[in-house]
Design an enzyme around this catalytic site. Structure first.
Site, PDB file in Angstrom:
ATOM      1  CD  GLU A 144      25.755 -36.788  11.846  1.00  0.00           C
ATOM      2  OE1 GLU A 144      25.601 -37.184  13.012  1.00  0.00           O
ATOM      3  OE2 GLU A 144      24.774 -36.543  11.090  1.00  0.00           O
ATOM      4  CG  HIS A 151      24.325 -35.186  15.622  1.00  0.00           C
ATOM      5  ND1 HIS A 151      23.719 -35.529  14.427  1.00  0.00           N
ATOM      6  CD2 HIS A 151      23.360 -34.537  16.327  1.00  0.00           C
ATOM      7  CE1 HIS A 151      22.479 -35.090  14.422  1.00  0.00           C
ATOM      8  NE2 HIS A 151      22.231 -34.502  15.564  1.00  0.00           N
ATOM      9  CG  ASN A 208      24.641 -39.649  15.651  1.00  0.00           C
ATOM     10  OD1 ASN A 208      24.367 -38.587  16.199  1.00  0.00           O
ATOM     11  ND2 ASN A 208      24.894 -39.725  14.351  1.00  0.00           N
ATOM     12  CG  ASP A 264      22.918 -27.279  12.427  1.00  0.00           C
ATOM     13  OD1 ASP A 264      21.898 -26.588  12.622  1.00  0.00           O
ATOM     14  OD2 ASP A 264      23.119 -28.355  13.003  1.00  0.00           O
TER      15      ASP A 264
HETATM   16  P1  PGA Z   1      16.019 -33.103  17.899  1.00  0.00           P
HETATM   17  O1  PGA Z   1      17.443 -33.023  17.226  1.00  0.00           O
HETATM   18  O2  PGA Z   1      15.948 -31.978  18.858  1.00  0.00           O
HETATM   19  O3  PGA Z   1      15.040 -32.944  16.752  1.00  0.00           O
HETATM   20  O4  PGA Z   1      15.933 -34.436  18.566  1.00  0.00           O
HETATM   21  C1  PGA Z   1      18.551 -32.788  18.031  1.00  0.00           C
HETATM   22  C2  PGA Z   1      19.814 -32.858  17.220  1.00  0.00           C
HETATM   23  O5  PGA Z   1      19.835 -33.567  16.195  1.00  0.00           O
HETATM   24  O6  PGA Z   1      20.794 -32.214  17.596  1.00  0.00           O
END
Ligand code: PGA
Length: 243
Positions: free
Chosen positions: A142, A137, A135, A67
């Site tokens: 999301e 995702h 959450n 992404d």
């Molecule tokens: P993070 O993010 O590794 O910074 O916790 C993970 C994600 O949002 O997929």
């Protein structure tokens, strides 16, 4: 799903980095799906260390990131292109032309998304690395996202923006939209490795592994893929009933 729980982050990333190095040696032209965020950074550090000491070559490796934010100027410190250059690509012998990240500044974002899926169709991902949001995702898909979605433009959940504000000076600077491989695009990978560390991920991990498959828990669809490995430290695994 195979779930591996490690006593320490160090042990987790040692194990995972060894796995990646072995796979790159076996298949030098491997297609790797990569992820940003804080979680995979220790993996990238270990892969850089391996490249420097053992000279494992990335010359033929192709990478595809999940992404990119929309609207950050090119070269912005927190664009995922800059991030990936800083944490991995600038420190190994990969050909930058083989590193693919959706372009969040494309004039026609729908076309960019369409073309990214075409690229993925031509280059099936051998191993897709995933982090997970609090959450649940995956990528920037999301809760509520469709399980069969292609690469798409999405609105970021407030919870996601709040989790990522640590990388920016203020909440105003955190983008509100992004372009992300869809869940359908992610599920086409031959193998998926999801990594989660720290207590803040424990609930998302419990729901992903032990809950029902539901669009309110995007990562739960991984239960339906036939080659998924989940790497957890003790903290991220703390709510699992069946360890
Ligand atoms: P993070 O993010 O590794 O910074 O916790 C993970 C994600 O949002 O997929």
């Amino acid at each position: 799903m195979k779930v591996f729980i490690f006593d320490t982050k160090e042990a987790l990333f040692d194990n995972l980095a060894n796995k990646y190095v072995e796979r790159i040696k076996q298949q030098p032209n491997i297609n790797l799906g990569l992820a940003t965020g804080g979680t995979p950074v220790p993996l990238y550090e270990k892969l850089i260390e391996d490249h420097k000491t053992n000279k494992t070559s990335w010359k033929e490796v192709k990478t595809f990131n999940l992404d990119e934010y929309i609207g950050l100027p090119e070269g912005h410190e927190q664009s995922y292109r800059t991030f990936m250059n800083n944490v991995l690509f600038d420190h190994i012998d990969i050909n930058k032309d083989n590193t693919h990240i959706p372009n969040g500044n494309a004039k026609d974002l729908a076309m960019e998304a369409f073309n990214y899926d075409k690229l993925l169709e031509k280059n099936q991902i051998d191993i897709q690395l995933l982090g997970i949001g609090t959450n649940a995702h995956i990528g920037f898909n999301e809760p509520g996202s469709k399980f069969d979605s292609n690469t798409i433009v999405v609105d970021l959940a407030e919870e996601t923006r709040e989790a990522n504000v640590r990388f920016f000076d203020s909440m105003d600077e955190v983008p509100t939209t992004a372009i992300t491989m869809g869940i359908g695009s992610i599920l086409k990978a031959k193998k998926i490795i999801l990594v989660a560390t720290g207590s803040s991920k424990a609930e998302a991990i419990k729901n992903t592994i032990e809950g029902p498959i539901s669009t309110s828990v995007p990562a739960s669809i991984l239960q339906a893929h036939d080659d998924v490995e989940i790497y957890l430290d003790k903290e991220a695994a703390r709510l699992l009933e069946n360890k």
